[in-house]
Design a protein around this motif. Structure first.
Motif, PDB file in Angstrom:
ATOM      1  N   MET A  32       0.826  -1.205   0.000  1.00  0.00           N
ATOM      2  CA  MET A  32       0.000   0.000   0.000  1.00  0.00           C
ATOM      3  C   MET A  32       0.861   1.257   0.000  1.00  0.00           C
ATOM      4  O   MET A  32       0.563   2.234  -0.692  1.00  0.00           O
ATOM      5  CB  MET A  32      -0.934  -0.007   1.220  1.00  0.00           C
ATOM      6  N   MET A  33       1.937   1.230   0.762  1.00  0.00           N
ATOM      7  CA  MET A  33       2.804   2.397   0.845  1.00  0.00           C
ATOM      8  C   MET A  33       3.584   2.622  -0.449  1.00  0.00           C
ATOM      9  O   MET A  33       3.867   3.759  -0.814  1.00  0.00           O
ATOM     10  CB  MET A  33       3.785   2.233   2.016  1.00  0.00           C
ATOM     11  N   ALA A  34       3.922   1.549  -1.138  1.00  0.00           N
ATOM     12  CA  ALA A  34       4.698   1.680  -2.376  1.00  0.00           C
ATOM     13  C   ALA A  34       3.869   2.292  -3.499  1.00  0.00           C
ATOM     14  O   ALA A  34       4.413   2.951  -4.394  1.00  0.00           O
ATOM     15  CB  ALA A  34       5.225   0.316  -2.804  1.00  0.00           C
ATOM     16  N   ALA A  35       2.556   2.090  -3.449  1.00  0.00           N
ATOM     17  CA  ALA A  35       1.701   2.581  -4.533  1.00  0.00           C
ATOM     18  C   ALA A  35       1.645   4.105  -4.576  1.00  0.00           C
ATOM     19  O   ALA A  35       1.651   4.707  -5.660  1.00  0.00           O
ATOM     20  CB  ALA A  35       0.293   2.015  -4.375  1.00  0.00           C
ATOM     21  N   LEU A  36       1.622   4.745  -3.409  1.00  0.00           N
ATOM     22  CA  LEU A  36       1.473   6.205  -3.365  1.00  0.00           C
ATOM     23  C   LEU A  36       2.647   6.938  -4.008  1.00  0.00           C
ATOM     24  O   LEU A  36       2.427   7.831  -4.836  1.00  0.00           O
ATOM     25  CB  LEU A  36       1.279   6.665  -1.923  1.00  0.00           C
ATOM     26  N   PRO A  37       3.892   6.622  -3.665  1.00  0.00           N
ATOM     27  CA  PRO A  37       5.021   7.329  -4.307  1.00  0.00           C
ATOM     28  C   PRO A  37       5.055   7.159  -5.819  1.00  0.00           C
ATOM     29  O   PRO A  37       5.424   8.091  -6.543  1.00  0.00           O
ATOM     30  CB  PRO A  37       6.253   6.688  -3.648  1.00  0.00           C
ATOM     31  N   VAL A  38       4.664   5.984  -6.293  1.00  0.00           N
ATOM     32  CA  VAL A  38       4.672   5.754  -7.742  1.00  0.00           C
ATOM     33  C   VAL A  38       3.655   6.649  -8.438  1.00  0.00           C
ATOM     34  O   VAL A  38       3.963   7.331  -9.418  1.00  0.00           O
ATOM     35  CB  VAL A  38       4.381   4.275  -8.051  1.00  0.00           C
ATOM     36  N   LEU A  39       2.436   6.683  -7.910  1.00  0.00           N
ATOM     37  CA  LEU A  39       1.368   7.469  -8.537  1.00  0.00           C
ATOM     38  C   LEU A  39       1.614   8.970  -8.402  1.00  0.00           C
ATOM     39  O   LEU A  39       1.565   9.724  -9.386  1.00  0.00           O
ATOM     40  CB  LEU A  39       0.020   7.101  -7.918  1.00  0.00           C
ATOM     41  N   LEU A  40       1.886   9.416  -7.181  1.00  0.00           N
ATOM     42  CA  LEU A  40       2.080  10.846  -6.966  1.00  0.00           C
ATOM     43  C   LEU A  40       3.404  11.332  -7.544  1.00  0.00           C
ATOM     44  O   LEU A  40       3.503  12.479  -7.991  1.00  0.00           O
ATOM     45  CB  LEU A  40       2.022  11.163  -5.471  1.00  0.00           C
ATOM     46  N   GLY A  41       4.415  10.462  -7.533  1.00  0.00           N
ATOM     47  CA  GLY A  41       5.709  10.853  -8.096  1.00  0.00           C
ATOM     48  C   GLY A  41       5.581  11.226  -9.563  1.00  0.00           C
ATOM     49  O   GLY A  41       6.131  12.238 -10.013  1.00  0.00           O
ATOM     50  N   LEU A  42       4.846  10.432 -10.308  1.00  0.00           N
ATOM     51  CA  LEU A  42       4.629  10.728 -11.722  1.00  0.00           C
ATOM     52  C   LEU A  42       3.834  12.026 -11.888  1.00  0.00           C
ATOM     53  O   LEU A  42       4.131  12.846 -12.754  1.00  0.00           O
ATOM     54  CB  LEU A  42       3.889   9.573 -12.392  1.00  0.00           C
ATOM     55  N   ALA A  43       2.819  12.207 -11.041  1.00  0.00           N
ATOM     56  CA  ALA A  43       2.004  13.425 -11.110  1.00  0.00           C
ATOM     57  C   ALA A  43       2.846  14.657 -10.774  1.00  0.00           C
ATOM     58  O   ALA A  43       2.696  15.713 -11.399  1.00  0.00           O
ATOM     59  CB  ALA A  43       0.823  13.315 -10.145  1.00  0.00           C
ATOM     60  N   PHE A  44       3.732  14.527  -9.803  1.00  0.00           N
ATOM     61  CA  PHE A  44       4.599  15.642  -9.421  1.00  0.00           C
ATOM     62  C   PHE A  44       5.472  16.071 -10.594  1.00  0.00           C
ATOM     63  O   PHE A  44       5.638  17.257 -10.871  1.00  0.00           O
ATOM     64  CB  PHE A  44       5.494  15.229  -8.252  1.00  0.00           C
ATOM     65  N   ILE A  45       6.031  15.083 -11.272  1.00  0.00           N
ATOM     66  CA  ILE A  45       6.958  15.376 -12.354  1.00  0.00           C
ATOM     67  C   ILE A  45       6.234  15.939 -13.581  1.00  0.00           C
ATOM     68  O   ILE A  45       6.708  16.865 -14.237  1.00  0.00           O
ATOM     69  CB  ILE A  45       7.754  14.104 -12.728  1.00  0.00           C
ATOM     70  N   LEU A  46       5.046  15.376 -13.881  1.00  0.00           N
ATOM     71  CA  LEU A  46       4.338  15.761 -15.093  1.00  0.00           C
ATOM     72  C   LEU A  46       3.464  17.006 -14.919  1.00  0.00           C
ATOM     73  O   LEU A  46       3.458  17.892 -15.774  1.00  0.00           O
ATOM     74  CB  LEU A  46       3.473  14.588 -15.579  1.00  0.00           C
ATOM     75  N   ARG A  47       2.713  17.079 -13.797  1.00  0.00           N
ATOM     76  CA  ARG A  47       1.770  18.195 -13.613  1.00  0.00           C
ATOM     77  C   ARG A  47       1.794  18.680 -12.167  1.00  0.00           C
ATOM     78  O   ARG A  47       0.777  18.664 -11.480  1.00  0.00           O
ATOM     79  CB  ARG A  47       0.350  17.734 -13.991  1.00  0.00           C
TER      80      ARG A  47
END
Length: 230
Positions: free
Chosen positions: A132-147
């Motif tokens: 569960m904890m690993a999923a958040l950095p992956v999803l938000l990390g991409l969002a941070f970088i892109l938008r």
């Protein structure tokens, strides 16, 4: 009715997620050398027109004010501030108090839950929490970088009921020393803390489940010897 293990494990996952996010935020607030490094990497003196010494002085005052247990009004050493800007920082201070409370509360609940599961020798929650904890950095990390601008705006709309975070540099020049890229890097560091927590839980689960069981030989009531797992 007995609680289903999967639901209970998800509760652990949420608890670890809240705890790690809170710890990440607190780390950013307390570890000031991170900002000083960002100040050089982003050339904040060059973009703001302020000296490095002046930036450090105002940043220290702001961080001291945002500590949850300090009192008094915010007054920058050399920068002017509008009433709206000061109100926004007061709201940020309240949010940070909530973060500290979340870290403490989740830490206590997790400790109690871990001790209870340890007595039962049930460590399945570690793997569930790690996933569960690993999923958040992956999803938000991409969002941070892109938008990141969109994420940043949504965050403020969720936690603040006004648009006071939209600073005008002419009346709130503090925004010049807090560029949006700095906040993006802060977010990435917080997600890195969560990811580190996820890996730590996975590693602990791996070590525990792969560890061979130890047995002791003790006599029972009849005098016969029997093995008992420890």
């Amino acid at each position: 009715m007995k609680q289903k293990p999967c639901i209970s494990n998800m509760g652990f996952g949420i608890g670890f997620l809240v705890f790690s996010l809170s710890v990440g935020v607190i780390f950013i607030l307390l570890f000031r050398p991170f900002y000083y490094l960002e100040m050089k990497l982003l050339d904040i003196p060059g973009s703001s027109g302020l000296s490095a010494a002046e930036i450090r002085s105002n940043y220290r005052v702001l961080m001291d004010y945002l500590l949850p247990f300090t009192g008094g009004e915010l007054a920058f050493p050399t920068l002017k501030a509008s009433a709206g800007g000061l109100k926004h920082f007061a709201e940020v201070k309240q949010l940070i108090r909530f973060v500290y409370a979340a870290a403490l509360g989740s830490g206590i609940l997790l400790s109690a839950g871990i001790l209870r599961r340890r007595k039962k020798r049930d460590y399945s929650y570690l793997k569930t929490s790690a996933r569960m904890m690993a999923a958040l950095p992956v999803l938000l990390g991409l969002a941070f970088i892109l938008r990141f601008s969109t994420v940043f705006s949504v965050f403020h709309r969720i936690f603040f009921r006004n648009d006071l975070y939209l600073f005008d540099p002419a009346i709130d020049p503090v925004i010049l020393i807090l560029p949006e890229t700095f906040f993006m890097h802060c977010g990435l560091v917080i997600l890195a803390v969560v990811l580190t927590g996820s890996f730590s839980l996975w590693l602990i689960h791996h070590i525990i489940t792969k560890k061979p069981a130890l047995y002791v030989v003790r006599p029972d009531r009849t005098g016969s010897l029997s093995e008992r797992r420890i």
